[in-house]
Design a protein around this motif. Sequence first.
Motif, mmCIF file in Angstrom:
data_model
loop_
_atom_site.group_PDB
_atom_site.id
_atom_site.type_symbol
_atom_site.label_atom_id
_atom_site.label_comp_id
_atom_site.label_asym_id
_atom_site.label_seq_id
_atom_site.Cartn_x
_atom_site.Cartn_y
_atom_site.Cartn_z
ATOM 1 N N TRP A 167 0.816 -1.218 0.000
ATOM 2 C CA TRP A 167 0.000 0.000 0.000
ATOM 3 C C TRP A 167 0.847 1.263 0.000
ATOM 4 O O TRP A 167 0.327 2.370 -0.007
ATOM 5 C CB TRP A 167 -0.995 -0.024 1.147
ATOM 6 C CG TRP A 167 -2.034 -1.054 0.892
ATOM 7 C CD1 TRP A 167 -2.122 -2.304 1.433
ATOM 8 C CD2 TRP A 167 -3.120 -0.960 -0.038
ATOM 9 N NE1 TRP A 167 -3.193 -2.981 0.906
ATOM 10 C CE2 TRP A 167 -3.825 -2.186 0.000
ATOM 11 C CE3 TRP A 167 -3.574 0.046 -0.896
ATOM 12 C CZ2 TRP A 167 -4.942 -2.425 -0.783
ATOM 13 C CZ3 TRP A 167 -4.685 -0.193 -1.672
ATOM 14 C CH2 TRP A 167 -5.355 -1.413 -1.616
ATOM 15 N N LEU A 168 2.168 1.102 -0.041
ATOM 16 C CA LEU A 168 3.069 2.252 -0.135
ATOM 17 C C LEU A 168 3.658 2.383 -1.534
ATOM 18 O O LEU A 168 4.605 3.124 -1.746
ATOM 19 C CB LEU A 168 4.193 2.124 0.906
ATOM 20 C CG LEU A 168 3.743 2.034 2.359
ATOM 21 C CD1 LEU A 168 4.951 1.989 3.279
ATOM 22 C CD2 LEU A 168 2.819 3.184 2.725
ATOM 23 N N GLN A 169 3.089 1.684 -2.489
ATOM 24 C CA GLN A 169 3.597 1.754 -3.865
ATOM 25 C C GLN A 169 3.377 3.128 -4.480
ATOM 26 O O GLN A 169 4.081 3.494 -5.427
ATOM 27 C CB GLN A 169 2.937 0.682 -4.729
ATOM 28 C CG GLN A 169 3.396 -0.702 -4.363
ATOM 29 C CD GLN A 169 2.761 -1.759 -5.238
ATOM 30 O OE1 GLN A 169 2.387 -1.507 -6.371
ATOM 31 N NE2 GLN A 169 2.644 -2.956 -4.698
ATOM 32 N N ASP A 170 2.442 3.874 -3.954
ATOM 33 C CA ASP A 170 2.211 5.231 -4.440
ATOM 34 C C ASP A 170 1.934 6.124 -3.237
ATOM 35 O O ASP A 170 0.904 6.011 -2.580
ATOM 36 C CB ASP A 170 1.029 5.265 -5.407
ATOM 37 C CG ASP A 170 0.872 6.607 -6.099
ATOM 38 O OD1 ASP A 170 1.251 7.641 -5.508
ATOM 39 O OD2 ASP A 170 0.367 6.637 -7.240
ATOM 40 N N GLY A 171 2.878 6.979 -2.951
ATOM 41 C CA GLY A 171 2.764 7.879 -1.808
ATOM 42 C C GLY A 171 1.671 8.907 -1.939
ATOM 43 O O GLY A 171 1.363 9.615 -0.979
ATOM 44 N N ASN A 172 1.068 9.010 -3.111
ATOM 45 C CA ASN A 172 -0.041 9.947 -3.306
ATOM 46 C C ASN A 172 -1.384 9.353 -2.900
ATOM 47 O O ASN A 172 -2.380 10.068 -2.833
ATOM 48 C CB ASN A 172 -0.110 10.399 -4.774
ATOM 49 C CG ASN A 172 1.125 11.158 -5.168
ATOM 50 O OD1 ASN A 172 1.546 12.088 -4.493
ATOM 51 N ND2 ASN A 172 1.745 10.748 -6.261
ATOM 52 N N TRP A 173 -1.427 8.053 -2.661
ATOM 53 C CA TRP A 173 -2.678 7.432 -2.243
ATOM 54 C C TRP A 173 -3.058 7.949 -0.863
ATOM 55 O O TRP A 173 -2.195 8.095 0.004
ATOM 56 C CB TRP A 173 -2.538 5.915 -2.200
ATOM 57 C CG TRP A 173 -2.394 5.261 -3.544
ATOM 58 C CD1 TRP A 173 -2.679 5.807 -4.766
ATOM 59 C CD2 TRP A 173 -1.923 3.944 -3.799
ATOM 60 N NE1 TRP A 173 -2.414 4.895 -5.767
ATOM 61 C CE2 TRP A 173 -1.950 3.746 -5.192
ATOM 62 C CE3 TRP A 173 -1.480 2.913 -2.984
ATOM 63 C CZ2 TRP A 173 -1.561 2.561 -5.788
ATOM 64 C CZ3 TRP A 173 -1.085 1.722 -3.580
ATOM 65 C CH2 TRP A 173 -1.132 1.559 -4.972
ATOM 66 N N PRO A 174 -4.326 8.207 -0.640
ATOM 67 C CA PRO A 174 -4.753 8.728 0.668
ATOM 68 C C PRO A 174 -4.372 7.835 1.852
ATOM 69 O O PRO A 174 -4.147 8.341 2.951
ATOM 70 C CB PRO A 174 -6.273 8.832 0.532
ATOM 71 C CG PRO A 174 -6.509 8.986 -0.935
ATOM 72 C CD PRO A 174 -5.432 8.167 -1.594
#
Length: 111
Positions: A32-39
């Motif tokens: 779930w840290l593959q994209d730091g832009n995810w809420p």
Amino acid sequence: MPRHKHDLERVELLKKQPIEKLKPILPEILEWLQDGNWPIAEPVENVLLNFEEELIPYIREIFSTNEGCWKYFLLHGLIRKLPDYTLKELKADLNRMLNTPTEDEKQEEIR
């Protein structure tokens, strides 16, 4: 586990779980840290900070992939929040990225 990148409810449930119950699913949580832009990225980082040194083998595994974006977000998120004694365990990996970056690391401008 969260079901989507906006699933803050499930992240809250993760926070309430005993650490022993989360240990076997650390690799899935790290995804779930593959994209730091995810809420949910930052709240997930906060869950993972409870593990510190237990994260090292999983972080090393991610560093050995060609997932430059994931590495970038780990470096600029979770890894910045880890204590120095845990970072010492990643020193060789971090030096390698700095001195001999792979193609995916160059593309993501990891430094």
